[in-house]
Design a protein around this motif. Structure first.
Motif, PDB file in Angstrom:
ATOM      1  N   HIS A 117     -41.127   0.806 -53.433  1.00  0.00           N
ATOM      2  CA  HIS A 117     -41.510  -0.593 -53.671  1.00  0.00           C
ATOM      3  C   HIS A 117     -42.509  -1.131 -52.655  1.00  0.00           C
ATOM      4  O   HIS A 117     -43.098  -2.180 -52.877  1.00  0.00           O
ATOM      5  N   GLY A 118     -42.667  -0.466 -51.507  1.00  0.00           N
ATOM      6  CA  GLY A 118     -43.596  -0.970 -50.507  1.00  0.00           C
ATOM      7  C   GLY A 118     -43.371  -0.317 -49.161  1.00  0.00           C
ATOM      8  O   GLY A 118     -42.651   0.675 -49.042  1.00  0.00           O
ATOM      9  N   PHE A 119     -43.984  -0.895 -48.157  1.00  0.00           N
ATOM     10  CA  PHE A 119     -43.874  -0.403 -46.786  1.00  0.00           C
ATOM     11  C   PHE A 119     -43.386  -1.521 -45.874  1.00  0.00           C
ATOM     12  O   PHE A 119     -43.680  -2.696 -46.095  1.00  0.00           O
ATOM     13  N   ALA A 120     -42.694  -1.138 -44.825  1.00  0.00           N
ATOM     14  CA  ALA A 120     -42.265  -2.079 -43.790  1.00  0.00           C
ATOM     15  C   ALA A 120     -43.006  -1.727 -42.503  1.00  0.00           C
ATOM     16  O   ALA A 120     -43.214  -0.555 -42.197  1.00  0.00           O
ATOM     17  N   PHE A 121     -43.407  -2.758 -41.771  1.00  0.00           N
ATOM     18  CA  PHE A 121     -44.124  -2.575 -40.509  1.00  0.00           C
ATOM     19  C   PHE A 121     -43.404  -3.335 -39.402  1.00  0.00           C
ATOM     20  O   PHE A 121     -42.863  -4.415 -39.626  1.00  0.00           O
ATOM     21  N   TRP A 122     -43.407  -2.748 -38.212  1.00  0.00           N
ATOM     22  CA  TRP A 122     -42.886  -3.414 -37.023  1.00  0.00           C
ATOM     23  C   TRP A 122     -43.604  -2.816 -35.825  1.00  0.00           C
ATOM     24  O   TRP A 122     -44.390  -1.887 -35.968  1.00  0.00           O
ATOM     25  N   PHE A 123     -43.359  -3.367 -34.654  1.00  0.00           N
ATOM     26  CA  PHE A 123     -44.064  -2.867 -33.475  1.00  0.00           C
ATOM     27  C   PHE A 123     -43.120  -2.708 -32.300  1.00  0.00           C
ATOM     28  O   PHE A 123     -42.063  -3.322 -32.229  1.00  0.00           O
ATOM     29  N   ASP A 124     -43.540  -1.839 -31.391  1.00  0.00           N
ATOM     30  CA  ASP A 124     -42.907  -1.639 -30.094  1.00  0.00           C
ATOM     31  C   ASP A 124     -43.991  -1.840 -29.039  1.00  0.00           C
ATOM     32  O   ASP A 124     -45.109  -1.358 -29.199  1.00  0.00           O
ATOM     33  N   VAL A 125     -43.655  -2.553 -27.969  1.00  0.00           N
ATOM     34  CA  VAL A 125     -44.574  -2.742 -26.853  1.00  0.00           C
ATOM     35  C   VAL A 125     -43.858  -2.271 -25.603  1.00  0.00           C
ATOM     36  O   VAL A 125     -42.706  -2.636 -25.358  1.00  0.00           O
ATOM     37  N   GLU A 126     -44.544  -1.454 -24.810  1.00  0.00           N
ATOM     38  CA  GLU A 126     -43.964  -0.937 -23.575  1.00  0.00           C
ATOM     39  C   GLU A 126     -44.661  -1.595 -22.389  1.00  0.00           C
ATOM     40  O   GLU A 126     -45.882  -1.557 -22.275  1.00  0.00           O
ATOM     41  N   PHE A 127     -43.852  -2.224 -21.531  1.00  0.00           N
ATOM     42  CA  PHE A 127     -44.365  -2.861 -20.321  1.00  0.00           C
ATOM     43  C   PHE A 127     -44.030  -1.941 -19.145  1.00  0.00           C
ATOM     44  O   PHE A 127     -42.863  -1.703 -18.851  1.00  0.00           O
ATOM     45  N   ASN A 128     -45.053  -1.412 -18.507  1.00  0.00           N
ATOM     46  CA  ASN A 128     -44.862  -0.507 -17.379  1.00  0.00           C
ATOM     47  C   ASN A 128     -44.973  -1.264 -16.072  1.00  0.00           C
ATOM     48  O   ASN A 128     -45.548  -2.335 -16.017  1.00  0.00           O
ATOM     49  N   GLY A 129     -44.428  -0.685 -15.044  1.00  0.00           N
ATOM     50  CA  GLY A 129     -44.538  -1.289 -13.726  1.00  0.00           C
ATOM     51  C   GLY A 129     -43.185  -1.715 -13.209  1.00  0.00           C
ATOM     52  O   GLY A 129     -42.248  -1.942 -13.971  1.00  0.00           O
ATOM     53  N   PRO A 130     -43.078  -1.819 -11.911  1.00  0.00           N
ATOM     54  CA  PRO A 130     -41.798  -2.197 -11.318  1.00  0.00           C
ATOM     55  C   PRO A 130     -41.461  -3.657 -11.575  1.00  0.00           C
ATOM     56  O   PRO A 130     -42.337  -4.489 -11.763  1.00  0.00           O
ATOM     57  N   ALA A 131     -40.169  -3.953 -11.571  1.00  0.00           N
ATOM     58  CA  ALA A 131     -39.690  -5.324 -11.729  1.00  0.00           C
ATOM     59  C   ALA A 131     -39.638  -6.031 -10.390  1.00  0.00           C
ATOM     60  O   ALA A 131     -39.200  -7.154 -10.291  1.00  0.00           O
ATOM     61  N   ILE A 132     -40.076  -5.357  -9.329  1.00  0.00           N
ATOM     62  CA  ILE A 132     -40.014  -5.910  -7.970  1.00  0.00           C
ATOM     63  C   ILE A 132     -41.421  -6.306  -7.532  1.00  0.00           C
ATOM     64  O   ILE A 132     -42.377  -5.579  -7.744  1.00  0.00           O
ATOM     65  N   SER A 133     -41.547  -7.474  -6.924  1.00  0.00           N
ATOM     66  CA  SER A 133     -42.829  -7.932  -6.411  1.00  0.00           C
ATOM     67  C   SER A 133     -43.256  -7.026  -5.260  1.00  0.00           C
ATOM     68  O   SER A 133     -42.539  -6.897  -4.272  1.00  0.00           O
ATOM     69  N   PRO A 134     -44.419  -6.351  -5.359  1.00  0.00           N
ATOM     70  CA  PRO A 134     -44.812  -5.408  -4.310  1.00  0.00           C
ATOM     71  C   PRO A 134     -45.093  -6.062  -2.968  1.00  0.00           C
ATOM     72  O   PRO A 134     -44.888  -5.457  -1.927  1.00  0.00           O
ATOM     73  N   ALA A 135     -45.533  -7.312  -2.937  1.00  0.00           N
ATOM     74  CA  ALA A 135     -45.880  -7.962  -1.670  1.00  0.00           C
ATOM     75  C   ALA A 135     -44.652  -8.273  -0.832  1.00  0.00           C
ATOM     76  O   ALA A 135     -44.652  -8.116   0.376  1.00  0.00           O
ATOM     77  N   SER A 136     -43.579  -8.703  -1.466  1.00  0.00           N
ATOM     78  CA  SER A 136     -42.410  -9.121  -0.692  1.00  0.00           C
ATOM     79  C   SER A 136     -41.203  -8.214  -0.910  1.00  0.00           C
ATOM     80  O   SER A 136     -40.172  -8.415  -0.303  1.00  0.00           O
ATOM     81  N   ASN A 137     -41.316  -7.232  -1.808  1.00  0.00           N
ATOM     82  CA  ASN A 137     -40.255  -6.273  -2.088  1.00  0.00           C
ATOM     83  C   ASN A 137     -38.967  -6.937  -2.568  1.00  0.00           C
ATOM     84  O   ASN A 137     -37.877  -6.489  -2.269  1.00  0.00           O
TER      85      ASN A 137
END
Length: 125
Positions: free
Chosen positions: A7-27
């Motif tokens: 009957h048709g097609f379904a579409f969706w997306f995935d987005v990957e966010f890379n990088g640390p969750a910690i601020s590099p300047a202040s750790n």
């Protein structure tokens, strides 16, 4: 062999966010405050943290993942096409930004199945 209508097609997306969750300047994790609907500040630093902050964070709108305010897009055919088990369906999908509204996407779908070619266009709102 199984035969069924497609009957048709379904579409969706995935987005990957890379990088640390910690601020590099202040750790340390950066705290962000915003106003909630009841005018009380919300402390985003208290949100659930990733088990491993060095792993990518993935946002998925796939049907098997938790719901988001983005949803899947369904493109129904004008008429269902009969398909056999393991029948190959080949094609291409082109997405372009709508000139009508920059938040909409134009979808141009071309596909071939069982020796027949099809074209379908839709707008993802």
């Amino acid at each position: 062999m199984m035969r069924a209508p497609l009957h048709g097609f379904a579409f969706w997306f995935d987005v990957e966010f890379n990088g640390p969750a910690i601020s590099p300047a202040s750790n340390h994790v950066t705290a962000t405050f915003a106003e909630s609907s009841n005018d009380q500040p919300m402390d985003y630093s208290q949100r659930k943290k990733r088990p491993n902050p060095n792993e990518a964070l993935v946002l998925s709108t796939a049907p098997e993942d938790p719901p988001t305010h983005w949803q899947q897009t369904l493109i129904y055919f004008y008429e269902p096409i009969p398909v056999e088990q393991d029948q190959l369906i080949e094609g291409s999908v082109t997405l372009s930004q709508s000139k009508e509204n920059p938040r909409f996407m134009n979808i141009h779908l071309e596909y071939t199945s069982g020796g027949r070619s099809f074209v379908k266009e839709s707008v993802m709102r």
